[in-house]
Design a protein around this motif. Structure first.
Motif, PDB file in Angstrom:
ATOM      1  N   GLY A  90      14.500   9.672  -0.187  1.00 15.51           N
ATOM      2  CA  GLY A  90      14.279   8.414   0.519  1.00 15.51           C
ATOM      3  C   GLY A  90      12.818   8.021   0.526  1.00 15.51           C
ATOM      4  O   GLY A  90      12.472   6.839   0.402  1.00 15.51           O
ATOM      5  N   GLY A  91      11.921   9.003   0.666  1.00 22.20           N
ATOM      6  CA  GLY A  91      10.493   8.718   0.581  1.00 22.20           C
ATOM      7  C   GLY A  91      10.107   8.248  -0.805  1.00 22.20           C
ATOM      8  O   GLY A  91       9.260   7.346  -0.969  1.00 22.20           O
ATOM      9  N   MET A  92      10.719   8.836  -1.823  1.00 19.23           N
ATOM     10  CA  MET A  92      10.465   8.412  -3.200  1.00 19.23           C
ATOM     11  C   MET A  92      10.919   6.969  -3.421  1.00 19.23           C
ATOM     12  O   MET A  92      10.283   6.206  -4.158  1.00 19.23           O
ATOM     13  N   SER A  93      12.006   6.591  -2.765  1.00 15.36           N
ATOM     14  CA  SER A  93      12.502   5.216  -2.857  1.00 15.36           C
ATOM     15  C   SER A  93      11.477   4.237  -2.287  1.00 15.36           C
ATOM     16  O   SER A  93      11.277   3.138  -2.832  1.00 15.36           O
ATOM     17  N   ILE A  94      10.826   4.623  -1.187  1.00 16.69           N
ATOM     18  CA  ILE A  94       9.788   3.776  -0.598  1.00 16.69           C
ATOM     19  C   ILE A  94       8.618   3.630  -1.567  1.00 16.69           C
ATOM     20  O   ILE A  94       8.057   2.536  -1.733  1.00 16.69           O
ATOM     21  N   MET A  95       8.257   4.711  -2.241  1.00 15.77           N
ATOM     22  CA  MET A  95       7.186   4.646  -3.233  1.00 15.77           C
ATOM     23  C   MET A  95       7.551   3.698  -4.382  1.00 15.77           C
ATOM     24  O   MET A  95       6.700   2.950  -4.887  1.00 15.77           O
ATOM     25  N   ALA A  96       8.815   3.720  -4.789  1.00 17.19           N
ATOM     26  CA  ALA A  96       9.260   2.811  -5.847  1.00 17.19           C
ATOM     27  C   ALA A  96       9.176   1.364  -5.391  1.00 17.19           C
ATOM     28  O   ALA A  96       8.822   0.472  -6.175  1.00 17.19           O
ATOM     29  N   LEU A  97       9.495   1.109  -4.116  1.00 16.87           N
ATOM     30  CA  LEU A  97       9.357  -0.245  -3.575  1.00 16.87           C
ATOM     31  C   LEU A  97       7.890  -0.665  -3.578  1.00 16.87           C
ATOM     32  O   LEU A  97       7.565  -1.808  -3.941  1.00 16.87           O
ATOM     33  N   PRO A 102       4.102  -4.414  -4.113  1.00 19.86           N
ATOM     34  CA  PRO A 102       2.960  -4.019  -3.264  1.00 19.86           C
ATOM     35  C   PRO A 102       2.585  -5.084  -2.241  1.00 19.86           C
ATOM     36  O   PRO A 102       1.994  -4.758  -1.204  1.00 19.86           O
ATOM     37  N   GLU A 103       2.975  -6.346  -2.516  1.00 18.38           N
ATOM     38  CA  GLU A 103       2.617  -7.439  -1.609  1.00 18.38           C
ATOM     39  C   GLU A 103       3.311  -7.336  -0.257  1.00 18.38           C
ATOM     40  O   GLU A 103       2.864  -7.938   0.732  1.00 18.38           O
ATOM     41  N   LEU A 104       4.380  -6.552  -0.174  1.00 21.02           N
ATOM     42  CA  LEU A 104       5.101  -6.402   1.091  1.00 21.02           C
ATOM     43  C   LEU A 104       4.321  -5.566   2.107  1.00 21.02           C
ATOM     44  O   LEU A 104       4.487  -5.718   3.314  1.00 21.02           O
ATOM     45  N   PHE A 105       3.457  -4.676   1.611  1.00 21.77           N
ATOM     46  CA  PHE A 105       2.793  -3.705   2.467  1.00 21.77           C
ATOM     47  C   PHE A 105       1.519  -4.313   3.056  1.00 21.77           C
ATOM     48  O   PHE A 105       0.636  -4.775   2.336  1.00 21.77           O
ATOM     49  N   ASP A 113       1.908  -6.848   4.958  1.00 19.33           N
ATOM     50  CA  ASP A 113       2.453  -8.157   5.326  1.00 19.33           C
ATOM     51  C   ASP A 113       3.749  -7.940   6.091  1.00 19.33           C
ATOM     52  O   ASP A 113       3.772  -7.920   7.321  1.00 19.33           O
ATOM     53  N   ARG A 114       4.848  -7.731   5.398  1.00 18.43           N
ATOM     54  CA  ARG A 114       6.124  -7.459   6.073  1.00 18.43           C
ATOM     55  C   ARG A 114       6.196  -6.013   6.568  1.00 18.43           C
ATOM     56  O   ARG A 114       6.605  -5.738   7.681  1.00 18.43           O
ATOM     57  N   VAL A 115       5.849  -5.070   5.703  1.00 16.56           N
ATOM     58  CA  VAL A 115       5.899  -3.651   6.067  1.00 16.56           C
ATOM     59  C   VAL A 115       4.613  -3.285   6.786  1.00 16.56           C
ATOM     60  O   VAL A 115       3.517  -3.441   6.236  1.00 16.56           O
ATOM     61  N   ILE A 116       4.736  -2.801   8.032  1.00 14.05           N
ATOM     62  CA  ILE A 116       3.548  -2.464   8.824  1.00 14.05           C
ATOM     63  C   ILE A 116       3.397  -0.959   9.040  1.00 14.05           C
ATOM     64  O   ILE A 116       2.368  -0.501   9.526  1.00 14.05           O
ATOM     65  N   GLY A 117       4.431  -0.187   8.694  1.00 13.77           N
ATOM     66  CA  GLY A 117       4.350   1.252   8.886  1.00 13.77           C
ATOM     67  C   GLY A 117       5.296   1.999   7.969  1.00 13.77           C
ATOM     68  O   GLY A 117       6.356   1.472   7.592  1.00 13.77           O
ATOM     69  N   VAL A 118       4.898   3.216   7.586  1.00  9.77           N
ATOM     70  CA  VAL A 118       5.707   4.046   6.690  1.00  9.77           C
ATOM     71  C   VAL A 118       5.681   5.482   7.189  1.00  9.77           C
ATOM     72  O   VAL A 118       4.618   6.023   7.514  1.00  9.77           O
ATOM     73  N   GLY A 119       6.859   6.103   7.240  1.00  7.00           N
ATOM     74  CA  GLY A 119       6.972   7.519   7.532  1.00  7.00           C
ATOM     75  C   GLY A 119       7.564   8.245   6.341  1.00  7.00           C
ATOM     76  O   GLY A 119       8.668   7.903   5.895  1.00  7.00           O
ATOM     77  N   LEU A 120       6.826   9.204   5.796  1.00  6.82           N
ATOM     78  CA  LEU A 120       7.288   9.980   4.636  1.00  6.82           C
ATOM     79  C   LEU A 120       7.555  11.406   5.101  1.00  6.82           C
ATOM     80  O   LEU A 120       6.643  12.123   5.520  1.00  6.82           O
ATOM     81  N   CYS A 121       8.814  11.813   5.024  1.00 13.68           N
ATOM     82  CA  CYS A 121       9.236  13.115   5.543  1.00 13.68           C
ATOM     83  C   CYS A 121       9.652  14.041   4.396  1.00 13.68           C
ATOM     84  O   CYS A 121      10.567  13.706   3.637  1.00 13.68           O
ATOM     85  N   SER A 122       8.964  15.164   4.260  1.00 13.99           N
ATOM     86  CA  SER A 122       9.368  16.212   3.304  1.00 13.99           C
ATOM     87  C   SER A 122       9.644  15.630   1.930  1.00 13.99           C
ATOM     88  O   SER A 122      10.733  15.771   1.383  1.00 13.99           O
ATOM     89  N   THR A 123       8.633  14.993   1.358  1.00 15.16           N
ATOM     90  CA  THR A 123       8.833  14.318   0.083  1.00 15.16           C
ATOM     91  C   THR A 123       7.695  14.625  -0.871  1.00 15.16           C
ATOM     92  O   THR A 123       6.812  15.449  -0.584  1.00 15.16           O
ATOM     93  N   SER A 124       7.711  13.982  -2.025  1.00 16.32           N
ATOM     94  CA  SER A 124       6.717  14.232  -3.063  1.00 16.32           C
ATOM     95  C   SER A 124       6.492  12.955  -3.850  1.00 16.32           C
ATOM     96  O   SER A 124       7.393  12.126  -3.978  1.00 16.32           O
ATOM     97  N   LEU A 134       0.938   4.594  -4.670  1.00 17.20           N
ATOM     98  CA  LEU A 134       0.657   4.872  -3.263  1.00 17.20           C
ATOM     99  C   LEU A 134      -0.408   3.976  -2.653  1.00 17.20           C
ATOM    100  O   LEU A 134      -0.526   3.901  -1.425  1.00 17.20           O
ATOM    101  N   GLU A 135      -1.183   3.290  -3.467  1.00 19.72           N
ATOM    102  CA  GLU A 135      -2.290   2.488  -2.937  1.00 19.72           C
ATOM    103  C   GLU A 135      -1.858   1.481  -1.880  1.00 19.72           C
ATOM    104  O   GLU A 135      -2.547   1.330  -0.857  1.00 19.72           O
ATOM    105  N   PRO A 136      -0.734   0.762  -2.041  1.00 18.51           N
ATOM    106  CA  PRO A 136      -0.328  -0.204  -1.003  1.00 18.51           C
ATOM    107  C   PRO A 136      -0.121   0.427   0.365  1.00 18.51           C
ATOM    108  O   PRO A 136      -0.241  -0.264   1.392  1.00 18.51           O
ATOM    109  N   LEU A 137       0.161   1.725   0.430  1.00 15.60           N
ATOM    110  CA  LEU A 137       0.383   2.381   1.715  1.00 15.60           C
ATOM    111  C   LEU A 137      -0.899   2.484   2.534  1.00 15.60           C
ATOM    112  O   LEU A 137      -0.845   2.732   3.745  1.00 15.60           O
ATOM    113  N   GLN A 138      -2.046   2.269   1.890  1.00 11.32           N
ATOM    114  CA  GLN A 138      -3.305   2.270   2.624  1.00 11.32           C
ATOM    115  C   GLN A 138      -3.417   1.057   3.549  1.00 11.32           C
ATOM    116  O   GLN A 138      -4.239   1.053   4.470  1.00 11.32           O
ATOM    117  N   LYS A 139      -2.594   0.051   3.325  1.00 17.70           N
ATOM    118  CA  LYS A 139      -2.650  -1.176   4.111  1.00 17.70           C
ATOM    119  C   LYS A 139      -1.816  -1.093   5.386  1.00 17.70           C
ATOM    120  O   LYS A 139      -1.806  -2.040   6.174  1.00 17.70           O
TER     121      LYS A 139
END
Length: 372
Positions: A175-182, A187-190, A192-203, A300-305
Motif C-alpha cells: 500500500g505504501g508502494m502504491s502511494i509512491m506510484a501515485l 506529483p501535483e496532488l501533494f 495541494d490535495r494530499v496534506i499528509g502521508v503515512g508509510l508503514c513497513s514499506t520500501s 519520493l520528492e513530492p512527499l517533502q511537500k
C-alpha cells in the motif's frame, strides 16, 4: 499422490509465507498445541473484521471492480478517538472535510486496519478498499499487475471518494508502494490535495537484495528460487489450496516468525491467516515478481511537500528497517519511527505505537493546513 500433495502444500505454505510479507497464502493450524478454543475466545473478545462501513464498488480504469467501504464522518457530532486508548486530539478545530484513505499490503485486505480504523474513528471520513485481486475486489488481468497500476487505482479512488477537501494517505507495505506510484504519476496532488502521508513497513526499492528465510548467500538463493517455485505451485492450485486449508504446525510457526517480532496473542496470528486464506496461490504468483522491480526513490520528492511519517519495526525481515531509513533520507523532514520488537505487521502487533504515530502526523498536517 497424497504424499506429493502434502509435500507441495508444505512447500507452498513456506514459500507463500516468505514471499507475501504477511504469511501470505497459509491457513493457520486451528488446533496447534490445543489452542483453538483460546484463539476463538480472543477473536470474539476483539471482534476482528467486524468494523464495516458503507459498501461501494469502484470500477478502475481497466474495468476491474474494487470493493470499497466508507466510514462517513458524522457532521453533527465529531467524536474524538477514545481517551482510554491514550489518543487525545490536540487540534481544536480540525477540518470538517478531511478524508483518510487506507491501503493494505500484499496478501491482506482492508480488515488489516482493524485497530487503526477503531482508534482513529472521528478524525475524518475514512476510505478503505481491497486492492485488485485481493479481498472482495475483482481479479486483475495479469498484464495489469504492477505497482504503477495500483497507483492508478489509488488515483481513481481519490477522485471518486475525496473529490474535494484535504486528503491523508496511509499505506502498509504494498500500500505504501502504491502511494509512491501515485506521487510519481501525479506529483501535483501533494501539497495541494494530499496534506499528509503515512508509510508503514514499506520500501521504495531494493527488495530484490533482501534475503529470504536465512541471512546472506543462502537467503539470496532462496529468494532466487522463490519466483519459479511459486509459479510452479500456481500451476497445481487444487493441490496447494487443499493443503493451505488443512494447515500445519510449521505454517503457524512461519506465520508468527515472518509477521511478528514479539510474542502476540494467538488470535492475532489467527486473524492474519483468516484474512489471507482466500488469496489464491495464482494471485501470490502474479504479484510476487513486481516487488523485485519496484524502484520509486525518484518518486519520493513530492512527499517533502506534506507531513510524512515513516513507521517500521526493528525486526521486520520482509521490508527491513533500513529501507525506512532510506526513504527518510530521500524525504528530508519526514518523521522516522522505529518500533522495538516489531515485525512486518506492526499495525496489528504494536498497533498503539503505529496509531499514535499516524495520529501525530495527521494533527501536524491539520495544523499546517490551518496556518495556510
Amino acid at each position: 499422490m497424497a504424499k506429493v500433495g502434502r509435500t507441495a502444500g508444505l512447500i507452498g505454505a513456506a514459500v507463500g509465507v516468505l514471499a507475501a510479507g504477511a504469511a501470505a497464502g497459509v491457513a493457520v493450524e486451528r488446533q496447534l498445541i490445543g489452542r483453538r478454543s483460546g484463539q476463538r475466545a480472543q477473536l470474539e473478545a476483539e471482534p476482528f473484521g467486524s468494523l464495516r462501513g458503507t459498501p461501494h464498488v469502484f470500477t478502475a480504469d481497466d474495468g476491474v471492480e474494487l470493493y470499497v467501504e466508507v466510514d462517513e464522518l458524522k457532521r453533527s457530532r465529531r467524536p474524538e478517538p477514545p481517551a482510554k486508548r491514550g489518543l487525545r486530539r490536540k487540534v481544536v478545530n480540525p477540518p470538517e472535510d478531511l478524508t483518510l484513505i487506507f491501503l493494505h499490503g500484499y496478501g491482506l485486505n482492508m480488515d488489516c486496519w482493524h485497530f487503526e480504523r477503531r482508534d482513529l474513528a472521528g478524525i475524518g471520513t475514512m476510505v478503505f478498499y481491497d486492492q485488485r485481486s485481493h479481498g472482495r475486489s475483482g481479479r486483475s488481468p495479469k498484464e495489469n499487475v504492477s505497482i504503477e497500476q495500483l497507483g492508478r487505482d489509488l488515483y481513481g479512488i481519490l477522485e471518486k471518494f475525496a473529490p474535494t477537501g484535504p486528503v491523508i494517505l496511509v499505506g502498509h507495505s504494498m500500500g505504501g508502494m502504491s502511494i509512491m506510484a501515485l506521487a510519481e504519476a501525479h506529483p501535483e496532488l501533494f501539497g495541494d490535495r494530499v496534506i499528509g502521508v503515512g508509510l508503514c513497513s514499506t520500501s521504495a526499492g531494493g527488495l530484490d537484495q533482501v534475503p529470504i528465510a536465512l541471512p546472506g548467500r543462502i537467503g539470496m538463493m532462496v529468494r532466487t528460487l522463490a519466483t519459479p517455485t511459486v509459479s510452479a505451485l500456481a500451476r497445481i492450485p487444487d493441490v496447494v489450496e487443499r493443503s493451505r486449508k488443512a494447515g500445519t504446525d510449521i505454517s503457524y510457526l512461519l506465520t508468527r516468525k515472518y509477521s511478528f517480532g514479539s510474542e502476540v496473542p494467538p488470535a492475532y496470528t489467527e486473524f492474519v491467516n483468516e484474512m489471507i486464506a482466500a488469496t489464491p496461490i495464482s494471485v501470490i504468483a502474479e504479484f510476487y515478481p513486481i516487488f523485485a522491480l519496484h524502484d520509486k526513490y525518484g518518486a519520493l520528492e513530492p512527499l517533502q511537500k506534506v507531513e510524512c511519517v515513516v513507521i517500521a519495526g526493528d525486526k521486520d525481515h520482509l521490508t527491513p528497517f533500513e529501507h525506512s531509513e532510506e526513504i527518510v533520507r530521500h524525504v528530508p523532514g519526514a518523521e522516522l519511527v522505529e518500533v522495538p520488537n516489531c515485525g512486518h505487521l506492526g499495525l496489528i502487533e504494536h498497533h498503539r505505537e503505529f496509531t499514535a504515530a499516524l495520529l501525530g502526523m495527521i494533527e501536524r498536517a491539520e495544523l499546517a493546513l490551518g496556518q495556510t
